[in-house]
Design a protein around this motif. Structure first.
Motif, short mmCIF file in Angstrom:
data_model
loop_
_atom_site.label_atom_id
_atom_site.label_comp_id
_atom_site.label_asym_id
_atom_site.label_seq_id
_atom_site.Cartn_x
_atom_site.Cartn_y
_atom_site.Cartn_z
N UNK A 41 0.85 -1.19 0.00
CA UNK A 41 0.00 0.00 0.00
C UNK A 41 0.89 1.26 0.00
N UNK A 42 1.95 1.23 0.83
CA UNK A 42 2.87 2.38 0.89
C UNK A 42 3.61 2.56 -0.43
N UNK A 43 3.98 1.45 -1.07
CA UNK A 43 4.67 1.55 -2.36
C UNK A 43 3.76 2.27 -3.35
N UNK A 44 2.50 1.82 -3.39
CA UNK A 44 1.54 2.39 -4.33
C UNK A 44 1.39 3.90 -4.11
N UNK A 45 1.32 4.28 -2.83
CA UNK A 45 1.10 5.70 -2.51
C UNK A 45 2.33 6.58 -2.69
N UNK A 46 3.51 5.98 -2.64
CA UNK A 46 4.74 6.80 -2.66
C UNK A 46 5.66 6.49 -3.83
N UNK A 47 5.12 5.85 -4.84
CA UNK A 47 5.97 5.39 -5.95
C UNK A 47 6.77 6.53 -6.59
N UNK A 48 6.19 7.72 -6.61
CA UNK A 48 6.90 8.83 -7.26
C UNK A 48 7.19 9.99 -6.31
N UNK A 49 7.13 9.72 -5.00
CA UNK A 49 7.48 10.81 -4.06
C UNK A 49 8.94 11.15 -4.25
N UNK A 50 9.26 12.42 -4.19
CA UNK A 50 10.64 12.91 -4.37
C UNK A 50 11.23 12.61 -5.74
N UNK A 51 10.39 12.28 -6.68
CA UNK A 51 10.91 12.04 -8.04
C UNK A 51 10.23 13.06 -8.94
N UNK A 52 10.95 14.13 -9.24
CA UNK A 52 10.30 15.18 -10.03
C UNK A 52 10.74 15.16 -11.48
N UNK A 53 11.80 14.39 -11.75
CA UNK A 53 12.37 14.51 -13.09
C UNK A 53 11.93 13.41 -14.06
N UNK A 54 11.06 12.51 -13.61
CA UNK A 54 10.68 11.40 -14.49
C UNK A 54 9.68 11.85 -15.55
N UNK A 55 9.87 11.35 -16.78
CA UNK A 55 8.87 11.68 -17.79
C UNK A 55 7.75 10.62 -17.76
N UNK A 56 6.73 10.85 -18.57
CA UNK A 56 5.54 9.99 -18.51
C UNK A 56 5.86 8.53 -18.83
N UNK A 57 6.72 8.33 -19.84
CA UNK A 57 7.09 6.96 -20.23
C UNK A 57 7.78 6.23 -19.10
N UNK A 58 8.72 6.94 -18.44
CA UNK A 58 9.45 6.31 -17.34
C UNK A 58 8.48 5.95 -16.20
N UNK A 59 7.54 6.87 -15.95
CA UNK A 59 6.57 6.61 -14.88
C UNK A 59 5.73 5.37 -15.21
N UNK A 60 5.32 5.29 -16.48
CA UNK A 60 4.49 4.16 -16.88
C UNK A 60 5.27 2.85 -16.75
N UNK A 61 6.54 2.89 -17.14
CA UNK A 61 7.36 1.69 -17.06
C UNK A 61 7.51 1.24 -15.61
N UNK A 62 7.68 2.20 -14.69
CA UNK A 62 7.80 1.85 -13.27
C UNK A 62 6.46 1.31 -12.75
N UNK A 63 5.37 1.96 -13.17
CA UNK A 63 4.03 1.49 -12.75
C UNK A 63 3.81 0.04 -13.19
N UNK A 64 4.19 -0.26 -14.43
CA UNK A 64 4.01 -1.62 -14.94
C UNK A 64 4.81 -2.62 -14.12
N UNK A 65 6.02 -2.21 -13.75
CA UNK A 65 6.91 -3.06 -12.99
C UNK A 65 6.32 -3.43 -11.62
N UNK A 66 5.53 -2.50 -11.11
CA UNK A 66 4.96 -2.67 -9.78
C UNK A 66 4.28 -4.02 -9.60
N UNK A 67 3.78 -4.54 -10.74
CA UNK A 67 3.03 -5.80 -10.66
C UNK A 67 3.87 -6.97 -10.18
N UNK A 68 5.20 -6.85 -10.30
CA UNK A 68 6.01 -7.99 -9.85
C UNK A 68 6.10 -8.05 -8.33
N UNK A 69 5.71 -6.95 -7.66
CA UNK A 69 5.68 -7.00 -6.20
C UNK A 69 4.33 -7.58 -5.80
N UNK A 70 4.34 -8.66 -5.11
CA UNK A 70 3.06 -9.17 -4.63
C UNK A 70 3.29 -9.91 -3.31
#
Lengths: 267, 364
Positions: A41-70
């Motif tokens: 739950x904390x990962x989901x809520x803070x995935x991009x905290x303190x990350x201001x320089x990521x572009x949309x593609x990078x964010x999407x790629x990280x979001x997709x990766x999130x699925x491997x955490x279970x």
């Protein structure tokens, strides 16, 4: 050995391996890694905290990766949580708390050595005696975790890279602040604002944490400058003072020296 | 309000912190640094093997200024009977194609017309075709350079060099290859070899803000180091490359070498000039010499720092000895000057400085 990761470590792993397709997946396949529901739950809520320089593609790629955490186990139980609460008089029901309780339970169920991976320095101090007294295992940082994998993996290229990628995550953020200040600088000529911004840029370029954590934001400064300076100050304090990324970076440098000395047994 | 000319005997405020390209770039103080650069350049002329040197020091310590100063032809005249040409590049912001970026920056600094003129002018006793054969066995590469020298349509030359051509232009000039990928480095190398054959004894490349390499991913880092390696492999003589680098607590010189530069370049790269914070005597010499450039003839005051009293320089040094770089000192003095002009202060003494120092943003 079993690794229990807290949110900050999981987020770090997702970010540093964002440009690699298989490495993170292989870690998850080859090692026993687990998380508590609270941490996910904390990962989901803070995935991009303190990350201001990521572009949309990078964010999407990280979001997709999130699925491997279970959550790969159903070992979170009330009994170990109640016990932990009583023994260390801890009232914060956060990721670190549930992870420590899970570590206790798993160590008994699996009769295995548990590594709790967290970069939260206060949490490390809070729970280390508990881990020691109950012979659960050890509390380690993300950097320790990566170095452990480096020792165990035959293919170590990505592990070495990951140390620098971890540093790079923060250097990119600092760089993005520099670019904002450089843009603001072009708006002023021979005014007090210019001197303030130039000083700020110097401290960012030299990564002078001591000065950046105490930026004096004068009320007379234009709001655009005040807003950016405040963000920089908060970023530095949150990560390098309270979160103490500096310790993490020092750990990286020590391990890099060990890697260079070739202290590694290979089958 | 103060009149700069009448009250301070100056024709401008000397400590301009905004780079002004219209002015001649000058060198004041920092004699040790200047001599070190002159020495490394002279050494490169004696031992002509190409090399890479890393100049290092904190931000504001004068690295960019040195690069700008020594990139000006008139400031390279200290080398007697030898000709040196220097180019200043800013670290590429977009790292998709570093070689292309460097080649195109080179073209834009040199100017295509000037480059063609210089290439043609190398040796009047020998055909350009024969000259090219001295430096390259690759016929296709030679054809590209021959085309560039002989084509009259300037736009076509530009299109070929910047790889903005379609098949018809390739066909028109009988070219088999475009100026892209490995071709760029080969063309780059031949141009350098021709220029250093008779025209120049040394070519210097400065890459400023090299610390930005720490924010690149591995693939991008590899592109940068490959470029440097290709440069040194293909131009083994008469080429000196300076990399300006700001070491920080997170990436020091050791990690630059061990991680970013890597083993392929490690043996060809060494420390260049170190830029440190200023000592008090260095500050005084710098301010004195800088004022001399801006003094009007009528000046006859015994205080070489006029209108600043010497004691003020002592206090500034005592306040921040560990971070007083040349850039920082310029900022403080420029801001102090601006305040003094507005406040109508004829002499910037200890009392005025102490009264105003908390208002100085550059001292915070």
């Amino acid at each position: 050995m079993i690794f229990i990761l807290d949110a900050c470590s999981a987020i770090n792993l997702l970010h540093i391996f964002k440009e690699d397709n298989n490495f993170l997946e292989n870690i998850f396949k080859n090692y026993k890694l687990t998380f508590t529901k609270k941490v996910l739950e904390e990962v989901k809520n803070n995935l991009f905290s303190n990350k201001i320089s990521l572009d949309l593609d990078q964010k999407q790629s990280i979001r997709n990766r999130q699925n491997i955490l279970f959550v790969s186990n159903d070992c979170e139980d009330k009994k170990s949580q109640e016990y932990l609460k009583k023994v260390i008089a801890y009232n914060k029901l956060n990721g670190e708390f549930f992870s420590s309780a899970l570590a206790l339970n798993l160590s008994r169920l699996e009769k295995d050595y548990i590594f709790f991976v967290t970069d939260d320095i206060p949490a490390r101090e809070e729970f280390s005696d508990f881990f020691q007294e109950h012979k659960i295992g050890n509390i380690i940082s993300t950097v320790d975790f990566l170095y452990t994998l480096y020792q165990l993996e035959e293919n170590d290229i990505f592990i070495k890279e990951s140390f620098f990628n971890l540093k790079r995550e923060y250097l990119i953020e600092i760089k993005s602040f520099e670019e904002k200040i450089e843009n603001l600088l072009s708006c002023y000529k021979k005014t007090k604002e210019l001197y303030f911004l130039d000083g700020l840029l110097t401290d960012l370029k030299n990564i002078n944490i001591e000065k950046l954590k105490d930026i004096e934001i004068h009320h007379r400064l234009p709001s655009k400058i005040k807003k950016e300076s405040k963000k920089i100050k908060e970023y530095i304090n949150q990560l390098f003072i309270n979160g103490n990324r500096k310790i993490l970076f020092d750990e990286i440098d020590n391990y890099i020296k060990l890697i260079q000395e070739n202290k590694q047994y290979r089958l | 309000m103060i009149n700069l000319y009448e009250d301070y005997y100056l024709n401008d405020i000397p400590f301009n912190i905004v780079p002004d390209n219209t002015k001649n770039i000058i060198w004041a103080g920092m004699d040790k640094i200047k001599k070190e650069f002159e020495r490394t350049i002279q050494k490169s002329l004696i031992n002509s093997s190409s090399k890479i040197l890393v100049n290092y020091g904190s931000y504001g310590s004068g690295k960019t200024h040195s690069a700008e100063y020594f990139s000006s032809e008139k400031n390279l005249k200290f080398v007697k009977n030898k000709k040196v040409k220097s180019f200043l590049f800013v670290f590429p912001k977009d790292t998709k194609n570093i070689t292309e970026y460097m080649f195109q920056s080179f073209l834009s600094i040199y100017g295509i017309d000037n480059l063609i003129y210089d290439l043609k002018d190398i040796d009047s006793n020998i055909d350009f075709d024969k000259l090219l054969k001295k430096f390259s066995n690759d016929e296709e590469i030679r054809n590209i350079l021959l085309a560039i020298i002989n084509i009259e349509d300037k736009n076509d030359i530009k299109r070929i060099l910047y790889n903005q051509i379609d098949q018809s232009i390739l066909y028109k000039y009988n070219l088999m290859k475009r100026v892209e990928g490995v071709v760029i480095i080969k063309i780059f190398a031949i141009i350098m070899k021709i220029l250093t054959y008779k025209k120049y004894d040394l070519i210097i490349f400065w890459i400023d803000e090299f610390e930005d390499i720490t924010t690149l991913n591995r693939q991008e880092v590899n592109k940068m180091t490959s470029f440097l390696r290709d440069l040194i492999d293909n131009i083994p003589q008469k080429m000196l490359t300076y990399l300006n680098f700001v070491p920080t607590t997170f990436t020091d010189l050791d990690s630059l070498y061990s991680y970013f530069i890597g083993s392929a370049l490690e043996r060809r790269i060494t420390n260049g000039v170190e830029f440190d914070v200023l000592t008090l005597p260095e500050i005084k010499i710098y301010v004195k010499e800088l004022f001399e450039f801006y003094r009007i003839e009528e000046f006859n005051n015994k205080n070489p720092y006029f209108p600043i009293e010497e004691r003020v320089l002592d206090i500034i040094y005592d306040l921040i000895p560990s971070e007083l770089t040349i850039g920082k000192l310029n900022n403080i003095l420029q801001e102090l000057f601006e305040d003094a002009i507005i406040d109508d202060v004829k002499i910037i003494d200890e009392a005025y400085f102490n009264q105003n120092r908390y208002e100085l943003y550059s001292l915070k």
